[in-house]
Write a protein that holds these residues in place. Structure first.
Motif, short mmCIF file in Angstrom:
data_model
loop_
_atom_site.label_atom_id
_atom_site.label_comp_id
_atom_site.label_asym_id
_atom_site.label_seq_id
_atom_site.Cartn_x
_atom_site.Cartn_y
_atom_site.Cartn_z
N UNK A 348 49.83 41.00 50.46
CA UNK A 348 48.77 41.55 51.33
C UNK A 348 47.37 41.19 50.83
N UNK A 349 47.28 40.63 49.60
CA UNK A 349 45.97 40.37 48.99
C UNK A 349 45.50 38.95 49.24
N UNK A 350 44.19 38.84 49.34
CA UNK A 350 43.59 37.51 49.39
C UNK A 350 43.33 37.01 47.99
N UNK A 351 42.90 35.77 47.86
CA UNK A 351 42.67 35.15 46.55
C UNK A 351 41.63 35.91 45.74
N UNK A 352 40.54 36.34 46.40
CA UNK A 352 39.47 37.06 45.70
C UNK A 352 39.96 38.41 45.20
N UNK A 353 40.74 39.10 46.03
CA UNK A 353 41.28 40.41 45.62
C UNK A 353 42.23 40.28 44.43
N UNK A 354 43.02 39.24 44.44
CA UNK A 354 43.95 39.00 43.31
C UNK A 354 43.16 38.77 42.03
N UNK A 355 42.10 37.98 42.14
CA UNK A 355 41.27 37.67 40.97
C UNK A 355 40.61 38.92 40.43
N UNK A 356 40.11 39.76 41.32
CA UNK A 356 39.46 41.01 40.92
C UNK A 356 40.45 41.94 40.21
N UNK A 357 41.65 42.02 40.75
CA UNK A 357 42.69 42.88 40.16
C UNK A 357 43.07 42.41 38.76
N UNK A 358 43.20 41.11 38.58
CA UNK A 358 43.55 40.55 37.28
C UNK A 358 42.43 40.77 36.26
#
Length: 465
Positions: A348-358
């Motif tokens: 459900x996440x976009x690339x930016x959201x994944x990066x922020x979460x990491x």
């Protein structure tokens, strides 16, 4: 204690099958079998060579029960060291029972659990640790536990113990000899060599004791607890790992109210995955009990998987903070336990959201249980926490609690002897501790035993083995 009667039991699982094997062992096994077996070529199985197979019928009063194959093993060259007969008949439960009842009428006795292997031990065909490995081999359900049981059954563990015992016994004999000449103040045992031997024995014992942590979980399956808040996909992850619909999945938070367990094998090692109730504040009495059990399962697990909903966490500051706090608390409470932090529903996440979460939680692993993405990586990570070096190097691994207990006691006695040697204690005092260490070594292999111990060990065997 060696029995002089002849025992019989079904050696294959009970129930119908293609064939069944009925086993006899004892001094009269061949004689009794010969009274009910009629060879198709008129052979007398009392005179045939050992380790041969013969075709014929089981007959009583001209009534044929079944056409069978009989295997003849003459003592002492048999599994039990006695005369052994194995009857391979058709797998009908009726046929099995008819043949066994016929043999009982001819003088056999029904075998107790593990009595065939007990006789093998009493007749010197196996030592006690090898006999216990037979039960482990039967119970093995993955490659790793099978490998350990095979190594122990072939005498790898007992051979190592016997070597240490023999070396210690040689020095013990010299120490005892000194006691006979105590008035002459002589030393037959070289103290420097003795100290080196004690160091060597201590090192080996510590290595074997340390191996129990790995061996015990491999034997019983490594427990992995899947924990997290409700409705983050714990049950979906369990189903994906097991490749079946094992746990109930729904969008309703709190669906899992009890722990659900199942086992899978990864690279030959058994893992017992435990899907737990979601952790949250609740007034539901049943759900509260499930949450309490969740914490109990975390205590019992070897690996913890903490699962969060990645979409909820990245879009809710409070959830993100709670996740960071929960990860920190788990690390503090279980510092020596591997923790895998998983962000589920990553599809459900976009690339930016994944990066922020990491960036927010560096140790987090992205996964989509529903889309089966990242599952193989999770399996590899789980495997990385298991020390399989000893398995790969074919080192001795202890899996038996009784052996572990005896090794701990033997180590304690060896350390007492070392202290005595360093403190220049009299030989008679050191001799007491040496004898005790030898006693615990003998307990493992069965050189020191009693009827109660043997009863406890062989009671856990299946009938027919």
């Amino acid at each position: 204690m060696i029995a002089q009667d002849t025992i019989v039991a079904l050696a294959t699982p009970s129930g119908s099958g293609a064939i069944a094997v009925i086993r006899l062992s004892g001094p009269d096994a061949i004689e009794i079998a010969s009274t009910v077996f009629h060879s198709v070529v008129n052979k007398d199985i009392k005179t045939v060579k050992s380790h041969t197979i013969h075709l014929g019928n089981i007959v009583e009063n001209n009534k044929i029960f079944d056409e069978v194959l009989i295997s003849v093993f003459k003592g002492p060259n048999s599994y039990t060291g006695e005369n052994v007969i194995e009857i391979s008949c058709h797998g009908s439960t009726f046929i099995q029972q008819q043949i066994i009842q016929l043999l009982l009428r001819r003088g056999c006795r029904m075998a107790n659990a593990g009595e065939f292997t007990l006789r093998a031990f009493l007749n010197g065909k196996l030592d006690l640790s090898q006999a216990e490995a037979v039960a482990d081999l039967i119970a093995s359900d993955n490659e790793a536990s099978h490998q350990i049981a095979m190594q122990q059954m072939r005498g790898g563990f007992s051979g190592e113990i016997e070597k240490l015992r023999e070396q210690l016994l040689n020095f013990a004999s010299l120490i005892e000899l000194e006691l006979d000449f105590s008035e002459e103040d002589v030393e037959f045992a070289d103290r420097t060599q003795f100290h080196e031997l004690l160091n060597k024995i201590e090192k080996v014992l510590k290595s074997l004791i340390d191996s129990f942590a790995v061996g015990n979980v491999i034997k019983n399956g490594i427990p992995v607890a899947i924990v997290g808040e409700p409705n983050v996909g714990k049950s979906t992850l369990l189903n994906v790992l097991l490749n079946e619909e094992r746990a109930i999945v729904s969008d309703i938070a709190g669906t899992t109210r009890d722990t659900v367990e199942d086992e899978i094998v990864l690279n030959g090692i058994g893992f017992r995955f435990i899907d737990t109730a979601g952790i949250r504040e609740t007034k539901d009495v049943v759900e509260s009990i499930g949450i309490k059990k969740t914490f109990e399962k975390i205590e019992q697990s070897q690996i913890i998987i903490y699962l969060v909903d990645s979409y909820e966490v990245i879009n809710n500051t409070e959830r993100l903070e709670n996740t960071i706090k929960a990860v920190k608390e788990l690390k503090e409470k279980f510092p020596n336990r591997p923790l895998i932090v998983l962000a589920n529903k990553a599809d459900k996440l976009g690339a930016t959201e994944k990066e922020t979460l990491l960036e927010s939680i560096p140790e987090i692993n992205l996964l989509s249980a529903k889309q089966n993405e990242g599952v193989e990586g999770l399996k590899e990570k789980i495997l990385s926490f298991v020390n399989t070096g000893a398995l790969k190097n074919n080192e001795t691994i202890v899996t038996n609690t009784r052996h572990y207990d005896s090794l701990l006691k033997a180590l304690e006695e060896i350390q007492k002897v070392k202290f005595g040697l360093q403190s220049n204690l009299p030989a008679d005092l050191m001799a007491i501790d040496i004898r005790q260490a030898l006693y615990y070594f003998g307990e493992i292999t069965g050189q020191v035993t009693n009827d109660e111990l043997l009863g406890n060990i062989f009671a856990n065997f299946c009938i027919g083995k």
